[in-house]
Design a protein around this motif. Structure first.
Motif, PDB file in Angstrom:
ATOM      1  N   LYS A  97       0.911  -1.070   0.054  1.00 12.96           N
ATOM      2  CA  LYS A  97      -0.092  -0.034   0.076  1.00 12.96           C
ATOM      3  C   LYS A  97       1.028   1.287  -0.240  1.00 12.96           C
ATOM      4  CE  LYS A  97      -3.759  -2.329   2.377  1.00 12.96           C
ATOM      5  NZ  LYS A  97      -4.472  -2.358   3.798  1.00 12.96           N
ATOM      6  N   PRO A  98       1.511   1.503  -1.380  1.00 12.62           N
ATOM      7  CA  PRO A  98       2.544   2.727  -1.267  1.00 12.62           C
ATOM      8  C   PRO A  98       1.762   4.185  -0.700  1.00 12.62           C
ATOM      9  CG  PRO A  98       1.689   2.077  -3.381  1.00 12.62           C
ATOM     10  CD  PRO A  98       1.286   0.854  -2.397  1.00 12.62           C
ATOM     11  N   ASP A  99       0.383   4.259  -1.137  1.00 15.58           N
ATOM     12  CA  ASP A  99      -0.018   5.606  -0.694  1.00 15.58           C
ATOM     13  C   ASP A  99      -0.290   5.645   0.805  1.00 15.58           C
ATOM     14  OD1 ASP A  99      -0.376   6.297  -3.117  1.00 15.58           O
ATOM     15  OD2 ASP A  99      -2.500   5.474  -3.347  1.00 15.58           O
ATOM     16  N   ASN A 100      -0.155   4.629   1.583  1.00 17.64           N
ATOM     17  CA  ASN A 100      -0.305   4.670   3.063  1.00 17.64           C
ATOM     18  C   ASN A 100       1.075   5.385   3.736  1.00 17.64           C
ATOM     19  OD1 ASN A 100      -2.840   3.465   3.195  1.00 17.64           O
ATOM     20  ND2 ASN A 100      -2.129   1.421   3.759  1.00 17.64           N
ATOM     21  N   MET A 101       2.162   5.301   2.762  1.00 18.97           N
ATOM     22  CA  MET A 101       3.352   5.875   3.167  1.00 18.97           C
ATOM     23  C   MET A 101       3.240   7.334   3.573  1.00 18.97           C
ATOM     24  SD  MET A 101       5.073   3.403   3.197  1.00 18.97           S
ATOM     25  CE  MET A 101       4.746   1.594   2.686  1.00 18.97           C
ATOM     26  N   PHE A 102       2.265   7.961   2.873  1.00 20.66           N
ATOM     27  CA  PHE A 102       2.201   9.580   3.270  1.00 20.66           C
ATOM     28  C   PHE A 102       1.623   9.578   4.797  1.00 20.66           C
ATOM     29  CE2 PHE A 102       2.213   9.273  -1.253  1.00 20.66           C
ATOM     30  CZ  PHE A 102       3.117  10.332  -1.638  1.00 20.66           C
ATOM     31  N   LEU A 103       0.597   8.693   4.890  1.00 23.07           N
ATOM     32  CA  LEU A 103      -0.170   8.784   6.464  1.00 23.07           C
ATOM     33  C   LEU A 103       1.017   8.341   7.463  1.00 23.07           C
ATOM     34  CD1 LEU A 103      -3.360   6.854   5.459  1.00 23.07           C
ATOM     35  CD2 LEU A 103      -2.998   9.291   5.651  1.00 23.07           C
ATOM     36  N   LYS A 130      10.075   6.442 -11.183  1.00 29.49           N
ATOM     37  CA  LYS A 130      11.561   6.407 -10.703  1.00 29.49           C
ATOM     38  C   LYS A 130      11.532   6.693  -9.255  1.00 29.49           C
ATOM     39  CE  LYS A 130      16.200   7.628 -11.725  1.00 29.49           C
ATOM     40  NZ  LYS A 130      17.286   8.223 -12.590  1.00 29.49           N
ATOM     41  N   TYR A 131      10.865   7.859  -9.048  1.00 33.76           N
ATOM     42  CA  TYR A 131      11.061   8.249  -7.558  1.00 33.76           C
ATOM     43  C   TYR A 131       9.779   8.201  -6.898  1.00 33.76           C
ATOM     44  CZ  TYR A 131      14.718  10.938 -10.229  1.00 33.76           C
ATOM     45  OH  TYR A 131      15.575  11.243 -11.227  1.00 33.76           O
ATOM     46  N   PHE A 132       9.918   7.672  -5.648  1.00 36.14           N
ATOM     47  CA  PHE A 132       8.863   7.726  -4.760  1.00 36.14           C
ATOM     48  C   PHE A 132       9.398   7.927  -3.094  1.00 36.14           C
ATOM     49  CE2 PHE A 132       5.771   5.751  -1.751  1.00 36.14           C
ATOM     50  CZ  PHE A 132       4.560   6.465  -2.385  1.00 36.14           C
ATOM     51  N   SER A 133       8.995   9.068  -2.533  1.00 34.16           N
ATOM     52  CA  SER A 133       9.447   9.213  -1.105  1.00 34.16           C
ATOM     53  C   SER A 133       8.253  10.049  -0.685  1.00 34.16           C
ATOM     54  CB  SER A 133      10.907  10.144  -1.227  1.00 34.16           C
ATOM     55  OG  SER A 133      11.160  10.696   0.026  1.00 34.16           O
ATOM     56  N   ALA A 134       7.757   9.472   0.386  1.00 35.89           N
ATOM     57  CA  ALA A 134       6.829  10.303   1.252  1.00 35.89           C
ATOM     58  C   ALA A 134       7.419  11.279   2.144  1.00 35.89           C
ATOM     59  CB  ALA A 134       5.776   9.395   1.775  1.00 35.89           C
ATOM     60  N   GLU A 152       4.181  15.573   0.811  1.00 40.26           N
ATOM     61  CA  GLU A 152       4.138  15.530  -0.681  1.00 40.26           C
ATOM     62  C   GLU A 152       5.073  14.530  -1.029  1.00 40.26           C
ATOM     63  OE1 GLU A 152       6.251  18.931  -2.323  1.00 40.26           O
ATOM     64  OE2 GLU A 152       8.286  18.206  -1.397  1.00 40.26           O
ATOM     65  N   GLN A 153       4.985  14.165  -2.259  1.00 34.66           N
ATOM     66  CA  GLN A 153       5.757  13.159  -2.860  1.00 34.66           C
ATOM     67  C   GLN A 153       7.101  13.970  -3.530  1.00 34.66           C
ATOM     68  OE1 GLN A 153       6.661  10.016  -4.079  1.00 34.66           O
ATOM     69  NE2 GLN A 153       8.163  10.947  -5.297  1.00 34.66           N
ATOM     70  N   GLU A 154       8.153  13.453  -2.889  1.00 33.12           N
ATOM     71  CA  GLU A 154       9.502  14.206  -3.248  1.00 33.12           C
ATOM     72  C   GLU A 154      10.312  13.179  -3.990  1.00 33.12           C
ATOM     73  OE1 GLU A 154      11.965  15.217  -0.012  1.00 33.12           O
ATOM     74  OE2 GLU A 154      12.229  13.164   0.654  1.00 33.12           O
ATOM     75  N   GLY A 155      11.280  13.916  -4.877  1.00 37.26           N
ATOM     76  CA  GLY A 155      12.056  13.078  -5.825  1.00 37.26           C
ATOM     77  C   GLY A 155      11.857  13.844  -7.251  1.00 37.26           C
ATOM     78  N   MET A 156      12.856  13.977  -7.970  1.00 37.06           N
ATOM     79  CA  MET A 156      12.727  14.421  -9.098  1.00 37.06           C
ATOM     80  C   MET A 156      14.239  14.441  -9.787  1.00 37.06           C
ATOM     81  SD  MET A 156      11.829  18.317  -8.624  1.00 37.06           S
ATOM     82  CE  MET A 156      10.479  17.852  -7.553  1.00 37.06           C
TER      83      MET A 156
END
Length: 482
Positions: free
Chosen positions: A68-74, A103-107, A119-123
């Motif tokens: 559940k990647p979206d839970n990482m923000f929580l 490529k980038y996924f960081s909560a 936010e989602q960081e990484g670019m």
């Protein structure tokens, strides 16, 4: 003399006790400061431990919900909500771990005081997986505290603060590292929190990272932008540079040194987990302040004690010498002739009391003898006056007798001369004189002889009377003093 000796002994004894107390105060202060350093280190480690515990606890949650990647923000927000002292939290994954996310996924979440932004960081311009807080724990396969840094992101959430991060790797079911959880501590908050611990009024804390940069410093402008060696070079302070080497070498202890021109005791202790080192700088004047206060109190006590001792000695002396002063005054009065001077009785049994009683006995005996002498002197003067009068009377009588004898001698001279002349005439002219002339001449001789005899009888009678009078005076009883 005794009082002076007592004052000297009192002052020396108190002075030795005072100077010896300096070491006691110093050792006690050093022990207190060492304990405060330990307490500060424990407090600091507690702050760091809370961050570590937050990251470690969240690691297990993340590993259980990798689907559940979206839970990482929580989860990222949850850490900041539970730990309001943390600045930010990143739950960052390996590139393309979630293919649907790219490529980038960081909560990433940041605590802005009133709100928490996520936010989602990484670019391409901010490749988080190349930064120390991500690569070092991944390479070492263990948690890692970074030295303070400033994020260089130019898009998304811009963090202006300098912070340090604790990064904890997390794993997939095959125990492969798939990312890190990082929690951030704001450097100025961390510094101000540690700096509030002040064992003494002018003491302060400093903390260095692995490179010697200031993590904690009383001057916030020194944080991160200046290291201890740069400061030592600018101030030409060799002791400060020495302290920097001691701390970076991970040593534990304390030193007496001069910092910023002031004598100080510096206590330092390393943090094994982070490689940082904490130091508590305590000016010597603060550590020895109780000793200085004790010195003031000692001076006051010594002064008061000496004054009290002098006053007590003066009172004792006055009390002791009062009878002597009275005796001296009485002696002067007696020397002036006042032999009836009254000397008070005393109940004292010491030497002064014995002296006073002896002096009183002597004064009474002296007064009695002087009275006797005066009485006998008066009697002697009276007898001398009588003798003088008798002597003068004797002189007058002697003069009178001399005059009488002279007169009588003169009176006898004429008859004797007539007798001598008549006898010579008779002898020379006997054959030529008549019987009548002879009878007349013999008659004249007899008459002149009678006159001389009468005068001699008178003189003999007067001499007998004088002899009887002298004899009667010699047998009178002697009334003169012996």
């Amino acid at each position: 003399m005794t009082a002076v000796l007592m004052i000297i002994i009192f002052t020396i004894t108190f002075g030795l006790m005072f100077f010896e107390s300096e070491h006691v105060v110093e050792e006690k202060a050093l022990g207190k400061t060492a304990q405060i350093l330990e307490s500060t280190a424990l407090y600091t480690e507690n702050i760091l431990q809370k961050a570590e515990v937050a990251a470690n606890n969240m690691r297990h949650v993340v590993e259980q919900h990798l689907d559940k990647p979206d839970n990482m923000f929580l989860y990222s927000r949850q850490i900041l909500q539970d730990n309001p002292n943390l600045l930010g939290c990143s739950i960052s994954f390996e590139p393309y771990y979630f293919k649907e996310k790219g490529k980038y996924f960081s909560a990433y979440s940041i605590n802005e005081g009133d709100t928490i932004r996520t936010e989602q960081e990484g670019m391409d311009s901010y490749q988080y997986f190349t930064l120390d807080w991500y690569t070092i724990p991944k390479e070492r396969n263990k948690p890692y505290w970074t030295d303070p840094f400033k994020d260089y992101a130019t898009e998304g959430i811009i963090v202006e603060d300098i912070f340090a991060s604790y990064s904890q790797p997390f794993y997939d079911s095959h125990h492969q590292i798939i990312g890190t959880i990082s929690v951030d501590i704001k450097l100025d908050w961390f510094s101000s929190t540690i700096s509030k611990i002040k064992p003494y009024p002018h003491s302060y804390c400093i903390m260095l990272d692995r490179k010697g940069n200031y993590l904690v410093h009383p001057d916030s402008t020194q944080l991160y932008y200046k290291d201890i060696f740069t400061s030592a070079e600018q101030l030409n302070d060799k002791d400060l540079a020495m302290l920097g080497h001691e701390m970076l070498d991970g040593r534990n202890g304390h030193k007496h040194m001069t910092l910023n021109g002031e004598d100080c005791y510096v206590f330092f202790k390393p943090f094994k987990k982070t490689g940082w080192s904490l130091a508590v700088v305590c000016p010597e004047r603060d550590i020895l302040a109780p000793y200085y206060r004790q010195g003031i109190y000692a001076q006051i006590i010594t002064t008061v004690g000496v004054l009290c001792l002098l006053l007590f000695s003066w009172m004792i002396t006055q009390k002791s010498f009062k009878p002597l002063n009275l005796l001296a005054s009485s002696a002067r009065s007696i020397a002036d002739g006042n032999f009836d001077q009254v000397i008070a009785d005393t109940q004292r049994d010491d030497e002064i009391g014995q002296l006073q009683r002896s002096f009183k006995t002597m004064q009474q005996s002296l007064a009695t003898n002087i009275n006797k002498v005066q009485q006998e002197t008066r009697t002697l003067e009276q007898r001398n006056a009588e003798l003088q009068e008798a002597y003068q009377q004797a002189q007058e009588d002697e003069q009178l007798k001399t005059a009488v004898l002279h007169y009588m001698t003169n009176q006898t001279t004429i008859p004797v001369q007539d007798i001598a002349n008549t006898s010579q005439t008779l002898c020379e002219q006997y054959d030529q004189m008549s019987e009548e002339d002879i009878k007349k001449t013999v008659f004249d001789l007899m008459e002149h002889a009678g006159e001389v005899t009468h005068m001699l009888d008178e003189m003999l009678h007067a001499a007998q009377q004088d002899s009887q009078q002298a004899t009667s005076e010699n047998v009178q009883p002697n009334t003169l003093p012996s």
